[in-house]
Each structure stands twice: as C-alpha cells, then as structure tokens.
Design a protein around this motif. Sequence first.
Motif, PDB file in Angstrom:
ATOM      1  N   ASP A   1      10.291  -9.408 -13.165  1.00  0.00           N
ATOM      2  CA  ASP A   1      10.326 -10.855 -13.653  1.00  0.00           C
ATOM      3  C   ASP A   1      11.805 -11.140 -14.103  1.00  0.00           C
ATOM      4  OD1 ASP A   1       7.508 -11.079 -14.135  1.00  0.00           O
ATOM      5  OD2 ASP A   1       7.665  -9.733 -15.617  1.00  0.00           O
ATOM      6  N   LYS A   2      12.328 -12.476 -13.479  1.00  0.00           N
ATOM      7  CA  LYS A   2      13.494 -12.789 -13.653  1.00  0.00           C
ATOM      8  C   LYS A   2      13.638 -13.781 -14.469  1.00  0.00           C
ATOM      9  CE  LYS A   2      15.024 -10.384 -10.220  1.00  0.00           C
ATOM     10  NZ  LYS A   2      15.827 -10.842  -8.938  1.00  0.00           N
ATOM     11  N   PRO A   3      14.888 -13.935 -15.354  1.00  0.00           N
ATOM     12  CA  PRO A   3      15.958 -12.960 -15.329  1.00  0.00           C
ATOM     13  C   PRO A   3      15.460 -11.633 -16.016  1.00  0.00           C
ATOM     14  CG  PRO A   3      16.159 -14.382 -17.192  1.00  0.00           C
ATOM     15  CD  PRO A   3      15.229 -14.874 -16.424  1.00  0.00           C
ATOM     16  N   ILE A   4      15.937 -10.268 -15.454  1.00  0.00           N
ATOM     17  CA  ILE A   4      15.642  -9.071 -15.965  1.00  0.00           C
ATOM     18  C   ILE A   4      15.979  -9.241 -17.434  1.00  0.00           C
ATOM     19  CG2 ILE A   4      16.105  -6.681 -15.758  1.00  0.00           C
ATOM     20  CD1 ILE A   4      14.920  -7.667 -13.351  1.00  0.00           C
ATOM     21  N   ARG A   5      14.768  -8.481 -18.209  1.00  0.00           N
ATOM     22  CA  ARG A   5      15.099  -8.150 -19.535  1.00  0.00           C
ATOM     23  C   ARG A   5      14.288  -7.001 -19.822  1.00  0.00           C
ATOM     24  NH1 ARG A   5      18.392 -11.559 -20.126  1.00  0.00           N
ATOM     25  NH2 ARG A   5      18.395 -13.391 -21.407  1.00  0.00           N
ATOM     26  N   ILE A   6      14.931  -6.052 -20.669  1.00  0.00           N
ATOM     27  CA  ILE A   6      14.288  -4.801 -20.601  1.00  0.00           C
ATOM     28  C   ILE A   6      13.786  -4.842 -21.886  1.00  0.00           C
ATOM     29  CG2 ILE A   6      14.927  -2.465 -21.262  1.00  0.00           C
ATOM     30  CD1 ILE A   6      17.487  -4.201 -19.212  1.00  0.00           C
TER      31      ILE A   6
ATOM     32  N   ARG B   1      26.631   6.189 -13.523  1.00  0.00           N
ATOM     33  CA  ARG B   1      26.698   4.987 -14.145  1.00  0.00           C
ATOM     34  C   ARG B   1      26.009   3.836 -13.216  1.00  0.00           C
ATOM     35  NH1 ARG B   1      29.363   4.410 -19.075  1.00  0.00           N
ATOM     36  NH2 ARG B   1      29.947   2.253 -18.461  1.00  0.00           N
ATOM     37  N   LEU B   2      24.883   4.098 -12.519  1.00  0.00           N
ATOM     38  CA  LEU B   2      24.698   3.133 -11.756  1.00  0.00           C
ATOM     39  C   LEU B   2      23.605   1.931 -12.366  1.00  0.00           C
ATOM     40  CD1 LEU B   2      23.201   5.518  -8.813  1.00  0.00           C
ATOM     41  CD2 LEU B   2      25.306   4.325  -9.143  1.00  0.00           C
ATOM     42  N   ASP B   3      23.426   2.276 -13.655  1.00  0.00           N
ATOM     43  CA  ASP B   3      22.669   1.246 -14.333  1.00  0.00           C
ATOM     44  C   ASP B   3      23.532   0.058 -14.867  1.00  0.00           C
ATOM     45  OD1 ASP B   3      20.041   3.195 -15.274  1.00  0.00           O
ATOM     46  OD2 ASP B   3      21.850   4.329 -15.515  1.00  0.00           O
ATOM     47  N   SER B   4      22.873  -0.983 -15.239  1.00  0.00           N
ATOM     48  CA  SER B   4      23.617  -2.099 -15.834  1.00  0.00           C
ATOM     49  C   SER B   4      24.323  -1.776 -17.172  1.00  0.00           C
ATOM     50  CB  SER B   4      22.807  -3.138 -15.782  1.00  0.00           C
ATOM     51  OG  SER B   4      21.789  -3.298 -16.627  1.00  0.00           O
ATOM     52  N   GLU B   5      25.121  -2.728 -17.606  1.00  0.00           N
ATOM     53  CA  GLU B   5      25.751  -2.491 -18.791  1.00  0.00           C
ATOM     54  C   GLU B   5      24.703  -2.439 -19.939  1.00  0.00           C
ATOM     55  OE1 GLU B   5      29.090  -4.717 -19.582  1.00  0.00           O
ATOM     56  OE2 GLU B   5      30.355  -3.779 -18.185  1.00  0.00           O
ATOM     57  N   GLN B   6      23.609  -3.195 -19.671  1.00  0.00           N
ATOM     58  CA  GLN B   6      22.306  -3.442 -20.840  1.00  0.00           C
ATOM     59  C   GLN B   6      21.880  -2.127 -21.187  1.00  0.00           C
ATOM     60  OE1 GLN B   6      19.995  -5.984 -18.136  1.00  0.00           O
ATOM     61  NE2 GLN B   6      19.649  -7.126 -20.276  1.00  0.00           N
ATOM     62  N   TYR B   7      22.018  -0.922 -20.144  1.00  0.00           N
ATOM     63  CA  TYR B   7      21.690   0.328 -20.438  1.00  0.00           C
ATOM     64  C   TYR B   7      23.107   1.253 -20.829  1.00  0.00           C
ATOM     65  CZ  TYR B   7      17.223  -0.397 -18.296  1.00  0.00           C
ATOM     66  OH  TYR B   7      15.950  -0.817 -18.214  1.00  0.00           O
ATOM     67  N   THR B   8      24.140   1.144 -19.985  1.00  0.00           N
ATOM     68  CA  THR B   8      25.150   2.031 -20.308  1.00  0.00           C
ATOM     69  C   THR B   8      25.769   1.658 -21.424  1.00  0.00           C
ATOM     70  OG1 THR B   8      26.502   0.623 -18.962  1.00  0.00           O
ATOM     71  CG2 THR B   8      25.394   2.368 -17.945  1.00  0.00           C
ATOM     72  N   TYR B   9      26.114   0.429 -21.964  1.00  0.00           N
ATOM     73  CA  TYR B   9      26.650   0.263 -23.211  1.00  0.00           C
ATOM     74  C   TYR B   9      26.211   0.981 -24.563  1.00  0.00           C
ATOM     75  CZ  TYR B   9      28.393  -2.377 -27.331  1.00  0.00           C
ATOM     76  OH  TYR B   9      28.727  -2.686 -28.529  1.00  0.00           O
ATOM     77  N   HIS B  10      24.485   1.559 -24.240  1.00  0.00           N
ATOM     78  CA  HIS B  10      23.906   1.827 -25.343  1.00  0.00           C
ATOM     79  C   HIS B  10      23.930   3.374 -24.895  1.00  0.00           C
ATOM     80  CE1 HIS B  10      22.648  -1.579 -27.725  1.00  0.00           C
ATOM     81  NE2 HIS B  10      22.311  -2.058 -26.384  1.00  0.00           N
ATOM     82  N   GLN B  11      24.848   4.125 -23.831  1.00  0.00           N
ATOM     83  CA  GLN B  11      24.732   5.384 -23.615  1.00  0.00           C
ATOM     84  C   GLN B  11      23.169   5.615 -22.795  1.00  0.00           C
ATOM     85  OE1 GLN B  11      27.574   6.653 -23.459  1.00  0.00           O
ATOM     86  NE2 GLN B  11      28.239   4.749 -24.574  1.00  0.00           N
ATOM     87  N   GLY B  12      22.597   4.765 -22.358  1.00  0.00           N
ATOM     88  CA  GLY B  12      21.249   4.864 -21.755  1.00  0.00           C
ATOM     89  C   GLY B  12      21.327   4.948 -20.386  1.00  0.00           C
TER      90      GLY B  12
END
Length: 598
Positions: free
Chosen positions: A379-384, A563-574
Amino acid sequence: MRTKLSRDEFIKLGGLSLLGVLTPNLTFARSISGLDDAMISDKELIKKFVQNNDIRVADILKTDDLDRVHKLSIFRGLGSEISIMVASLCHNMSQFYKSEAVAKRIDQSLDAMLRVQYDNGTLDAGGNRQSPPDTGFILEYMCASAAVLRSSKNKELQVLEDKFKTFILNAGEAMVTGGVHTPNHRWVVSAALANINALYPHPKYIQRIDQWLAEGVYLNADGHYSERSGVYSAVINKALITMARLLNMPELLEKVSKNLETYYYHTEPNGDVVSVDSRRQDQFMTGTVTKFYLQYRFMAIYKKNPLFAYMVKFIENLPDFEKSVLSRDLVLVMENEMLQQDIAVKPEPITDYEMFFVLSNLARIRRGDTSITLFGGNDKPIRIVSGRSSNPNFLMYRKGDAILKYMRLSTSFFRMGYFSSDGIKKQGNTYILNETKEAHYYQPLEENYLREDGDYELSESLDRRFWNKMDFKSRRISDLKQQHTIIEITEDNGTLDLDFKVEGPPNIEVTIEMCFKEGSHFSGADQDAEGNFLLESDYGIASAGADSIKVGPGKLEHLNVNRLDSEQYTYHQGSLRTDGVHVYITGFTPFHHKMTIE
C-alpha cells in the motif's frame, strides 16, 4: 442479502438449532447443503479427536493457574480450556465422560470467568480493556460448550448450564451495544450474536447482526477479505459459516468458498501459508494452513469440492494438526454435527499452476515441488502500521526442503530503504516490477510565512521521510532527484531469469539481499566477519536435505550490506532482517545485472 424469511421464522430457526440434542443442527446443515439421512460419520477421526482432547483434559487437571490467568487477562485460553473439558465431560467415548473431577474444574473455571466479567458483559484481553470483540472470540467456544452441555440432558450438570447462561447473556449485552476495532471484528461479533440467539433467542441479537451485515461483507475478485490476512481470513470464514448455519444465510458460504480457493493457492507444499501480501501482523510471520481445517472440512461436505477434500486430508497429515486441531476443537465438532461426517468426494489436488492475483499484485506459481511467489502489492505511501501492506519481500522460491525465504533490493538513495514495487505487470511469462523513488530539497520560506521567533509548525516533510519544525508545506521544493528500478522476472518450468535495472543519480549503492531458511548450507561464496555470504561472480548453491537452489551469477562492487532498511526503522534502531542464511549481490548505479534462480 438475507433469505426471505419473516422475523418470527428467523428467531424460531435460530432458537431451534441447538435445542435438546444436536439433531436440529444437522437439520439446519441439510437445509444449506442438500445432505440426506445417509450421511456416514468419520469414526476414526472422531476417535482421534476424543483421544487427543482427553490428553489435554488430563494436563488441565494437573494445573492450577486460574490466578495467573486472571492477572494476565488471558481469558481466551481459559475459554478454550473450558470447552475442552466440556467436550470430554459430554462425549460417551471419553475417559472423562460424566467425570465429577472435570465437572468440578469446569465449575471453578466458570466462576473465575464470571468474577472477571465486567458489568457491561465484557472481558479484558491483554492491552484491550473491556473489549467487546475479544469477548466475541471467547464466545465461540463458550457458546459451543453451552450447546454441547445442553445436549447431554444431564440434570446433574444444571448448575454448569446456569453459569454458562449467566456468562453468555451478560456477554450478549456487550455484543448488542459494543464496538469493534478491525474489519474482521464485525463478523466475530455477529457470529457470537448468532450463537447466543441459537441458545437464547431474542430479536435484539438479530437486529444487531443486521446492523453489521448492512455494511456488506467485502470480498474482492482475488478472493481476499479487506485485510488480506490468512490469520483473519480463517476468523472471518468461521464467523460466516456460523451465521450461514444458524441464520439460514447460505449466500455467505459463497464468500467462504472463494476465500478457501484463494488460500489453496497461497499454501506451500509443506503447509506454510504465503502471507507476504497481508495487511496485518502476519505479513512478517510464518503460519500454517491448519487454522483453516474445520472450514475446509465443512465446505468439502457442503460443496462436494474435490480440492477442499484434498486440503482436509493434506492438513490432517501436517505436524501441527494434532496440537492445533485435534487437541482443542472437539467441542466445535460436537456442536456442528456436519463436521463429524465422512467426506464422500474424492480428493483431487492441483500441483501445477500459475495464478496471478491482479488486485493483490501477487503471483503464485507451482511446478510440482517447486513453488514461487512474486509480490508487488504494498500500500502506497508505505506506512509501517497494522492495516497496511509494507513487506519488502518481492520474491520467494522453494524447492522441496530448500527455501529462499525472500529476495529484497535496497539502495542508499536518500536512505529510503527497500524497493517496493508499484504493482506488477505481466507480459507473456514475464512479470515486471518497477518503482520510482523521489527526494528533493527545500527553498527558504517566502516573506509572508516568516516568523520572528522561528517557531514554525512541526510537520511532515513533503516526501514523508521525516518531521521538523520547518513548515514544509509553505516552502518551494527544488533539486528533485529520482531513482528508477525495474525488475523483470521470467519463469520457465520452475526456473527464474531475473533482470535488474536501477537508474538515477550515479554511484548509489545497490544491494540485492537473499535470505535462505535457517540451517541451509550455502556454497560458492565467501563469508564476511558477520557471517554474511558475498556472491562475487559465480553461482552459489543453497542446500537443505536432498534439495538445493542455485543462484547467480553474482556481482560484488561494495561491501556495505548493513542498514538496508529505511530511516523509519533505523532511526529507532530497528531492522527487518530476519534469521537465516544471508547472501548478497552488490553494485553501483547505473546498475544492470542478470541472474538465474533454479
């Protein structure tokens, strides 16, 4: 939508379905399936149900954890335990038939349920407080238990019947007035009301069901309910079957049939269910088709469908069938006599197919013991967030025990993370996935937007990548950058030819990530210090047992595979990285690489 019956006829039918013995339930089953009096019971299956149910009862009697259940608000498990004990207490093949010890434990468990039931009829469920839908889930087993107990006609168990009635009628008030969270909850609550009405008929239950059904039960042309979830498809199917049986609404079974056909094609040769296209939490989980067992069984008898009959026998041979079905669902089989019947139609599987679910942008290909999944339906835009599809796995491949859990592609373009296709197009036997990522910069605010204190609105950037107090919507954008990715996948008798093209700003890192099932042996590539395999040029082979998958040729132009994930994940160390054997192919834009999976 409702079959043309008067309100009085409706209430009468719902109330008759479980009066006295279970035979009227069977009468209902005949009315929607055309079954006759010559039905033959599957005695061996019933024997297995009773034996496994008795084992669970013995375990329950050895424990005393009602206080723990209360403190943790895990009443769904307690409701299941009650139903397991009721089934053995009332089945004449059980070693616990008419057992005083079991009756006493049921009595104690019912007291525990009644103590924690709120005045409005609800129960807590984990973090959900006074939850009508979670109470509805519990009612599936509580109502079945009450029906089976009533059918036993044992006057010595009247005190248990009375406590069931008190709990169920209290909960019924919550079902009549309470709200829901998610799409499937509407049908869970409606099924609970149908069950309650079958036991204790009242127009208010039917009226509330009508309110929910007026919204329409959504099922798209792909055979998916709105959540596109295997977990919740099973929930909805159970609910619709209940309503169809107890409210004389056979039209609901057509939706169940179409969904079960879809999940036949979503089932891997080992019983795993493809869930990459789900919009709920199971999009990142592995589950089995076992949860669909009673639905396939019911519909195999109702539809006389060879494919559904095959799924029944297939599930009966899965490793988790005993634990997930035989050890917990006897009460549901006793309550619905149709489930006890032998399946007369001959099972017929389909093991060679190519199914393209256009609305879900999912392709499923099966060539014997080779199974392929292609996905481009986020689903766009991507939302986790629960309720939206965001899984970046675009390819999965299985050959027997050898399993490529997923393939992903990521670039360092503004750290926007994994490739997520804008759908799938099919040309001949080639599937085309593509995506355009965009990022830009912001110009100074014009004079009429300036603030002396610099306290601008905290808002989301126009490209949705971050938030800041910069009043983004009032700024002009500039320096637009775009990255275009095209992946063409051609299938030929189980072999895949892949063609990757990534274009845009030069010297952007591109990483193709493959994750094979834990325990796989991978040869043909070197490992880095973290255990990742780097496929430099030749082919690699992932093997498990007697099966193997060959991938390549490789390419290795950089070593950055973190660190292949977007910053939506990496910002939270996810991270979305999972357990498994990870293999990487890398390069820089403009990137063009061809490879094969076979």
